[in-house]
Design a protein around this motif. Structure first.
Motif, PDB file in Angstrom:
ATOM      1  N   ALA B 102     -66.283 -16.269  34.681  1.00  0.00           N
ATOM      2  CA  ALA B 102     -66.324 -16.013  33.235  1.00  0.00           C
ATOM      3  C   ALA B 102     -67.749 -15.706  32.770  1.00  0.00           C
ATOM      4  O   ALA B 102     -67.959 -15.284  31.633  1.00  0.00           O
ATOM      5  CB  ALA B 102     -65.767 -17.203  32.463  1.00  0.00           C
ATOM      6  N   TRP B 103     -68.721 -15.929  33.644  1.00  0.00           N
ATOM      7  CA  TRP B 103     -70.120 -15.622  33.305  1.00  0.00           C
ATOM      8  C   TRP B 103     -70.566 -14.295  33.921  1.00  0.00           C
ATOM      9  O   TRP B 103     -71.756 -14.010  33.974  1.00  0.00           O
ATOM     10  CB  TRP B 103     -71.047 -16.749  33.746  1.00  0.00           C
ATOM     11  CG  TRP B 103     -71.040 -17.938  32.829  1.00  0.00           C
ATOM     12  CD1 TRP B 103     -71.906 -18.180  31.786  1.00  0.00           C
ATOM     13  CD2 TRP B 103     -70.151 -19.060  32.855  1.00  0.00           C
ATOM     14  NE1 TRP B 103     -71.588 -19.365  31.183  1.00  0.00           N
ATOM     15  CE2 TRP B 103     -70.527 -19.930  31.811  1.00  0.00           C
ATOM     16  CE3 TRP B 103     -69.059 -19.410  33.657  1.00  0.00           C
ATOM     17  CZ2 TRP B 103     -69.859 -21.139  31.552  1.00  0.00           C
ATOM     18  CZ3 TRP B 103     -68.397 -20.602  33.397  1.00  0.00           C
ATOM     19  CH2 TRP B 103     -68.789 -21.451  32.357  1.00  0.00           C
ATOM     20  N   ASN B 104     -69.622 -13.532  34.417  1.00  0.00           N
ATOM     21  CA  ASN B 104     -69.965 -12.181  34.867  1.00  0.00           C
ATOM     22  C   ASN B 104     -69.871 -11.303  33.620  1.00  0.00           C
ATOM     23  O   ASN B 104     -68.822 -10.758  33.295  1.00  0.00           O
ATOM     24  CB  ASN B 104     -68.979 -11.735  35.951  1.00  0.00           C
ATOM     25  CG  ASN B 104     -69.274 -10.333  36.453  1.00  0.00           C
ATOM     26  OD1 ASN B 104     -69.991  -9.571  35.810  1.00  0.00           O
ATOM     27  ND2 ASN B 104     -68.717  -9.986  37.593  1.00  0.00           N
ATOM     28  N   PHE B 105     -70.992 -11.194  32.902  1.00  0.00           N
ATOM     29  CA  PHE B 105     -70.956 -10.676  31.536  1.00  0.00           C
ATOM     30  C   PHE B 105     -70.547  -9.207  31.457  1.00  0.00           C
ATOM     31  O   PHE B 105     -70.022  -8.770  30.452  1.00  0.00           O
ATOM     32  CB  PHE B 105     -72.309 -10.897  30.848  1.00  0.00           C
ATOM     33  CG  PHE B 105     -72.716 -12.342  30.829  1.00  0.00           C
ATOM     34  CD1 PHE B 105     -71.994 -13.267  30.081  1.00  0.00           C
ATOM     35  CD2 PHE B 105     -73.787 -12.796  31.597  1.00  0.00           C
ATOM     36  CE1 PHE B 105     -72.360 -14.606  30.079  1.00  0.00           C
ATOM     37  CE2 PHE B 105     -74.156 -14.136  31.595  1.00  0.00           C
ATOM     38  CZ  PHE B 105     -73.439 -15.041  30.838  1.00  0.00           C
ATOM     39  N   ASP B 106     -70.818  -8.448  32.512  1.00  0.00           N
ATOM     40  CA  ASP B 106     -70.382  -7.051  32.493  1.00  0.00           C
ATOM     41  C   ASP B 106     -68.933  -6.913  32.959  1.00  0.00           C
ATOM     42  O   ASP B 106     -68.379  -5.807  32.919  1.00  0.00           O
ATOM     43  CB  ASP B 106     -71.289  -6.180  33.373  1.00  0.00           C
ATOM     44  CG  ASP B 106     -72.670  -5.988  32.748  1.00  0.00           C
ATOM     45  OD1 ASP B 106     -72.816  -6.310  31.544  1.00  0.00           O
ATOM     46  OD2 ASP B 106     -73.597  -5.539  33.459  1.00  0.00           O
ATOM     47  N   ASP B 228     -77.523 -11.633  39.311  1.00  0.00           N
ATOM     48  CA  ASP B 228     -77.597 -10.821  38.101  1.00  0.00           C
ATOM     49  C   ASP B 228     -76.285 -10.073  37.885  1.00  0.00           C
ATOM     50  O   ASP B 228     -76.140  -9.355  36.900  1.00  0.00           O
ATOM     51  CB  ASP B 228     -78.783  -9.832  38.166  1.00  0.00           C
ATOM     52  CG  ASP B 228     -78.675  -8.847  39.318  1.00  0.00           C
ATOM     53  OD1 ASP B 228     -77.714  -8.927  40.109  1.00  0.00           O
ATOM     54  OD2 ASP B 228     -79.568  -7.969  39.440  1.00  0.00           O
ATOM     55  N   ASN B 229     -75.353 -10.209  38.836  1.00  0.00           N
ATOM     56  CA  ASN B 229     -74.075  -9.482  38.774  1.00  0.00           C
ATOM     57  C   ASN B 229     -74.266  -7.972  38.633  1.00  0.00           C
ATOM     58  O   ASN B 229     -73.407  -7.277  38.102  1.00  0.00           O
ATOM     59  CB  ASN B 229     -73.186 -10.015  37.640  1.00  0.00           C
ATOM     60  CG  ASN B 229     -72.459 -11.290  38.037  1.00  0.00           C
ATOM     61  OD1 ASN B 229     -71.855 -11.364  39.107  1.00  0.00           O
ATOM     62  ND2 ASN B 229     -72.533 -12.315  37.197  1.00  0.00           N
ATOM     63  N   GLN B 230     -75.390  -7.465  39.095  1.00  0.00           N
ATOM     64  CA  GLN B 230     -75.642  -6.014  39.056  1.00  0.00           C
ATOM     65  C   GLN B 230     -75.516  -5.449  40.473  1.00  0.00           C
ATOM     66  O   GLN B 230     -75.363  -6.190  41.433  1.00  0.00           O
ATOM     67  CB  GLN B 230     -77.036  -5.722  38.498  1.00  0.00           C
ATOM     68  CG  GLN B 230     -77.275  -6.263  37.089  1.00  0.00           C
ATOM     69  CD  GLN B 230     -76.368  -5.634  36.052  1.00  0.00           C
ATOM     70  OE1 GLN B 230     -76.249  -4.418  35.973  1.00  0.00           O
ATOM     71  NE2 GLN B 230     -75.701  -6.471  35.257  1.00  0.00           N
ATOM     72  N   PHE B 231     -75.623  -4.134  40.572  1.00  0.00           N
ATOM     73  CA  PHE B 231     -75.375  -3.465  41.849  1.00  0.00           C
ATOM     74  C   PHE B 231     -76.677  -2.920  42.419  1.00  0.00           C
ATOM     75  O   PHE B 231     -77.426  -2.233  41.724  1.00  0.00           O
ATOM     76  CB  PHE B 231     -74.345  -2.346  41.645  1.00  0.00           C
ATOM     77  CG  PHE B 231     -73.047  -2.903  41.151  1.00  0.00           C
ATOM     78  CD1 PHE B 231     -72.059  -3.272  42.054  1.00  0.00           C
ATOM     79  CD2 PHE B 231     -72.841  -3.145  39.800  1.00  0.00           C
ATOM     80  CE1 PHE B 231     -70.884  -3.853  41.609  1.00  0.00           C
ATOM     81  CE2 PHE B 231     -71.657  -3.720  39.344  1.00  0.00           C
ATOM     82  CZ  PHE B 231     -70.675  -4.079  40.256  1.00  0.00           C
ATOM     83  N   HIS B 232     -76.923  -3.259  43.662  1.00  0.00           N
ATOM     84  CA  HIS B 232     -78.168  -2.839  44.307  1.00  0.00           C
ATOM     85  C   HIS B 232     -77.897  -2.489  45.761  1.00  0.00           C
ATOM     86  O   HIS B 232     -76.968  -3.010  46.372  1.00  0.00           O
ATOM     87  CB  HIS B 232     -79.198  -3.982  44.322  1.00  0.00           C
ATOM     88  CG  HIS B 232     -79.485  -4.602  42.994  1.00  0.00           C
ATOM     89  ND1 HIS B 232     -80.432  -4.113  42.119  1.00  0.00           N
ATOM     90  CD2 HIS B 232     -78.969  -5.699  42.392  1.00  0.00           C
ATOM     91  CE1 HIS B 232     -80.495  -4.876  41.041  1.00  0.00           C
ATOM     92  NE2 HIS B 232     -79.610  -5.848  41.174  1.00  0.00           N
ATOM     93  N   ASN B 233     -78.789  -1.662  46.306  1.00  0.00           N
ATOM     94  CA  ASN B 233     -78.825  -1.459  47.747  1.00  0.00           C
ATOM     95  C   ASN B 233     -79.978  -2.309  48.257  1.00  0.00           C
ATOM     96  O   ASN B 233     -81.137  -2.039  47.954  1.00  0.00           O
ATOM     97  CB  ASN B 233     -79.038   0.035  48.019  1.00  0.00           C
ATOM     98  CG  ASN B 233     -79.401   0.324  49.457  1.00  0.00           C
ATOM     99  OD1 ASN B 233     -79.611  -0.588  50.270  1.00  0.00           O
ATOM    100  ND2 ASN B 233     -79.501   1.602  49.773  1.00  0.00           N
ATOM    101  N   ASN B 234     -79.644  -3.350  49.024  1.00  0.00           N
ATOM    102  CA  ASN B 234     -80.683  -4.268  49.490  1.00  0.00           C
ATOM    103  C   ASN B 234     -81.121  -3.959  50.925  1.00  0.00           C
ATOM    104  O   ASN B 234     -81.514  -4.854  51.664  1.00  0.00           O
ATOM    105  CB  ASN B 234     -80.234  -5.730  49.342  1.00  0.00           C
ATOM    106  CG  ASN B 234     -79.067  -6.072  50.250  1.00  0.00           C
ATOM    107  OD1 ASN B 234     -78.362  -5.181  50.720  1.00  0.00           O
ATOM    108  ND2 ASN B 234     -78.855  -7.351  50.508  1.00  0.00           N
ATOM    109  N   GLY B 235     -81.022  -2.696  51.306  1.00  0.00           N
ATOM    110  CA  GLY B 235     -81.660  -2.264  52.548  1.00  0.00           C
ATOM    111  C   GLY B 235     -80.922  -2.610  53.828  1.00  0.00           C
ATOM    112  O   GLY B 235     -81.552  -2.782  54.875  1.00  0.00           O
ATOM    113  N   LEU B 236     -79.586  -2.676  53.768  1.00  0.00           N
ATOM    114  CA  LEU B 236     -78.848  -3.043  54.983  1.00  0.00           C
ATOM    115  C   LEU B 236     -78.749  -1.881  55.968  1.00  0.00           C
ATOM    116  O   LEU B 236     -78.775  -2.083  57.174  1.00  0.00           O
ATOM    117  CB  LEU B 236     -77.434  -3.525  54.620  1.00  0.00           C
ATOM    118  CG  LEU B 236     -77.345  -4.856  53.847  1.00  0.00           C
ATOM    119  CD1 LEU B 236     -75.917  -5.102  53.377  1.00  0.00           C
ATOM    120  CD2 LEU B 236     -77.829  -6.029  54.706  1.00  0.00           C
TER     121      LEU B 236
END
Lengths: 252, 340
Positions: B102-106, B228-236
């Motif tokens: 419920a805290w995933n604001f987006d 942050d519930n955002q989308f990133h590419n973390n270099g996998l």
């Protein structure tokens, strides 16, 4: 380019008195934040796409651009100030959310607009703003605490043409050895604006300005780990003071 | 007459409204959780949602429930790299833990954000061919014929006519109650316990821009969601088998981006990453320290990618791991309200 059509409902207050005094109109004001690179508008679709060149000649792209505006106030000709107790996190990745409606109405007239980039020390209190905490806008206490003023992240090409990340984060300057802080927020004042109807005032931010005058910024020398860098923060702040923010068009 | 008066009683049954038990630390630091106005929480709705969550009736052959892949003892994920659906087919993504949704604001759920809202997410596993592989018509019929469900739907939603909308609403209500906010680190923030020197140093590594620099994406003492519930590419990866967010938005700049997972409950949620490629936290930490791969969409916060990563010392690595484990919440996995 997306055109935003603003429907402005003007509220006419009719005076009931028998004589024909012109009533003083109460109007509402919105600030609209736009970003540009030396005049070329930067929109969401430019993120990770458009290549810009900074003053020292580095080619760069922008992945993320968020910044904080606080302490907005309007000062009329008689130097009466209306302060608006709000702040705005501008995120160009959220194009539908680039305006700040000032919470109270003002009387029509001539005003100067004042606002602050970032938070002044008094406002820059760790953990005090739940909405900013919720979007990870904090600065760790070990780097002086409080909140970010700006996150400008992206990639630049180094002298060999190789892609390198930059994290151009503006925060309050903090010297961890001396445990001393220096307020790097920037207060901005526009020239006089004549407001006659409900109005939208454009505030322009020239992102290229962060990299020049007085401190021409060479990303090959400094590109990451700037938050804990006292001198870097002072330089960023000085650059921000000279022509990064300006008044755009006023729609009313 | 007896019959109609019974109906009348059922019709006037009003479910009991409840509010979420918000952890003190969330109350202090975060904005309110998201509860849609068209699906308020009620005792009856939550209880029904829980029953449905654990009930294999939602699957094609009555063998698999949501809990098959979302086990409360594992912070509502499972410990296999991929999960088998009812037909024995393997998925291509690691199951996700379920808490603090419920805290995933987006409100963008799944590794790639493809589902908007918890209610909407709950539609998909039932008909997903590599998961429960049923269809909503069958499920609604089975539930309608069941001895208990029609009454439970009547009590929760004022109708004994069962459809996918009410099933997913009930499940979503239960999912919103899955709150994890009492790890050792939460207790520390509330001043109720002390951290070891190793945990404290690990926290500093996490927060220090010049060492781990994890906080820009994974929350902090001031954002106790630890994401942050955002989308990133973390270099996998250099190239992507799974486009992640890019497949959802169609924007090549989003290729290889996945949602930052919360770092709570890592003690229970191995393996890690969207494809479960890392079995241990040591592997994860080594990835950020020296295993980063350059790619077109890598996040600029992977700032030392050209040196392989943030190059942590052995001590900092070990302490970072100890700190990460202090975010695990035994009260959450043992909460009797969440067990079948």
């Amino acid at each position: 380019m997306k055109k935003i059509i603003l429907s402005i409902f003007s509220l006419v207050i009719l005076s009931c008195s028998s004589d024909n005094d012109e009533p003083i109109k109460e109007i509402s004001v919105k600030l609209k934040f736009t970003q540009n690179w030396d005049g070329t508008i930067i929109e969401r679709s430019d993120l990770e796409n458009t290549e810009f060149t900074n003053k020292t000649g580095s080619k760069l792209t922008i992945s993320r651009l968020r910044y904080l505006i606080s302490r907005v106030s309007l000062v009329n000709g008689a130097s009466d100030t209306t302060k608006f107790d709000s702040y705005k996190l501008v995120d160009i990745n959220k194009p539908d959310n680039l305006t700040l409606a000032l919470p109270e109405k003002i009387s029509e007239g001539s005003y100067k607009l004042l606002f602050t980039f970032g938070f002044i020390d008094k406002d820059n209190i760790s953990s005090a703003y739940t909405d900013l905490n919720s979007v990870d806008w904090n600065v760790p206490d070990m780097m002086g605490g409080g909140y970010h003023f700006m996150q400008l992240d992206g990639q630049y090409k180094d002298t060999l043409g190789i892609k390198n990340p930059y994290n151009f984060h503006a925060v309050r300057a903090y010297n961890s050895e001396k445990d001393s802080i220096f307020d790097t927020s920037i207060s901005i004042e526009t020239g006089s604006i004549l407001l006659k109807n409900n109005a939208t005032i454009e505030i322009k931010m020239n992102a290229a300005g962060w990299f020049k005058s007085p401190n021409d910024w060479n990303l090959n020398e400094k590109s990451v780990d700037l938050m804990g860098d006292f001198e870097a923060q002072k330089d960023i702040s000085e650059n921000g003071k000279s022509g990064v923010f300006s008044l755009g068009t006023i729609t009313q | 007459m007896g019959c109609s008066s019974k109906e009348e009683i059922e019709n006037v049954y009003t479910p009991v409204q409840v509010s979420l038990k918000i952890p003190e630390i969330f109350q202090q630091k975060l904005i309110a959780p998201i509860i849609p106005t068209n699906n308020p929480l009620t005792e009856e709705g939550i209880a029904l949602g829980k029953k449905l969550f654990f009930d294999p009736i939602l699957s094609k052959d009555n063998t698999q429930s949501c809990a098959s892949c979302h086990n409360p003892k594992k912070a509502f994920t499972n410990n296999t790299r991929f999960s088998e659906g009812v037909d024995g087919k393997l998925g291509t993504r690691n199951s996700m833990p379920l808490f603090n949704l419920a805290w995933n604001f987006d409100e963008r759920f799944m590794w790639d954000g493809k589902d908007f809202s918890i209610e909407h997410q709950a539609f998909s596993p039932v008909r997903n061919p590599i998961e429960m592989h049923s269809n909503w018509k069958n499920v609604a019929e089975k539930l309608q014929e069941h001895t208990e469900y029609p009454t439970l739907f009547q009590q929760a939603f004022g109708t004994s006519k069962i459809d996918s909308t009410h099933v997913t609403k009930a499940i979503a209500q239960f999912e919103r109650t899955l709150i994890s906010g009492s790890s050792k680190f939460d207790q520390y923030l509330l001043g109720k316990t002390e951290l070891t020197p190793e945990e404290l140093n690990g926290f500093n590594v996490f927060m220090d821009e010049a060492r781990g620099d994890c906080f820009h994406c994974h929350g902090s003492d001031n954002n106790p969601l630890w994401t942050d519930n955002q989308f990133h590419n973390n270099g996998l990866d250099e190239t992507f088998n799974d486009l992640g967010l890019g497949a959802v938005t169609g924007d090549p700049n989003d290729n290889g981006k996945f949602k930052s997972p919360s770092l709570r409950n890592l003690a229970f949620t191995a393996p890690y990453m969207h494809d479960g490629r890392f079995t241990t936290l040591d592997e994860v930490i080594n990835h950020y320290s020296e295993g980063l791969k350059q790619s077109l969409t890598i996040d600029p916060l992977m700032k030392k990618v050209n040196q392989g990563g943030v190059q942590l010392s052995d001590k900092d690595k070990a302490d970072l791991k100890t700190f990460l484990l202090s975010l695990s919440d035994n009260n959450f996995i043992n909460n009797p309200d969440f067990q079948q």
